[in-house]
Design an enzyme around this catalytic site. Structure first.
Site: not given
Length: 183
Positions: A45, A50, A96-97, A138-139, A142
């Site tokens: 995701g 991000q 998380c990226l 999760h996304e 963000h």
């Protein structure tokens, strides 16, 4: 186009994102670029904050999580709003990226009902459960300016403080390009 991933500590990650207006940008191109960026970083995701864009836009492709239910689960979410979270709460280790090298257990509800538009500006209201719901939650966080680390206990946050500060200063190992706020 592959974007650098914005690292922990950048203010864009803690800001509630703005809605996207139809016609304001090429959402199909942005989705394509975000999928390409996400795949390059081995993610499932990616939210627009991000990549430094404070807009209500995220993509998911949870097929690599290797669960039968997630085969073909690839979606674009524009101006999403979670209408309801229900079901059992369950813990799962998230990463998380934007926070490379950190994985922690986060507890979330197992079912969500979400309203959104896709890359063709088709409106949807759907219900997702299990890992699909978790990836979306999760996304979605963000675009609300929330990181998975915000769910951790004060004790866990203290333990991770040095590592998180290091990430914001560029002391992080990632196999993808990143943009660090303190550099």
């Amino acid at each position: 186009m592959i974007y650098p991933i914005v690292a922990y500590g950048d203010t864009v990650l803690k800001k509630k994102a703005s809605p996207v207006t139809q016609g304001e940008l090429d959402v199909k191109k942005l989705a394509e670029d975000m999928f390409e960026t996400m795949y390059e970083a081995n993610g499932v995701g990616l939210a627009a904050p991000q990549i430094g864009k404070s807009i209500r836009f995220f993509v998911v492709d949870a097929e690599p999580m290797d669960e039968e239910k997630l085969v073909g689960f690839k979606k674009v979410f524009i101006n999403a709003t979670i209408l309801e979270e229900s079901g059992e709460e369950w813990a799962y280790q998230e990463g998380c990226l934007s926070i490379p090298g950190v994985r922690e257990e986060v507890t979330r509800k197992s079912v969500i009902k979400i309203h959104y538009w896709d890359e063709n500006w088709v409106e949807h209201t759907d219900v997702f459960d299990g890992l699909a719901a978790r990836v979306i939650q999760h996304e979605y966080d963000h675009i609300e300016g929330v990181l998975f680390t915000d769910y951790l206990s004060p004790f866990k946050k203290r333990i991770l403080k040095g590592k998180l500060t290091g990430i914001s200063r560029g002391v992080a190992r990632a196999d993808y390009r990143m943009r660090f706020p303190a550099k």
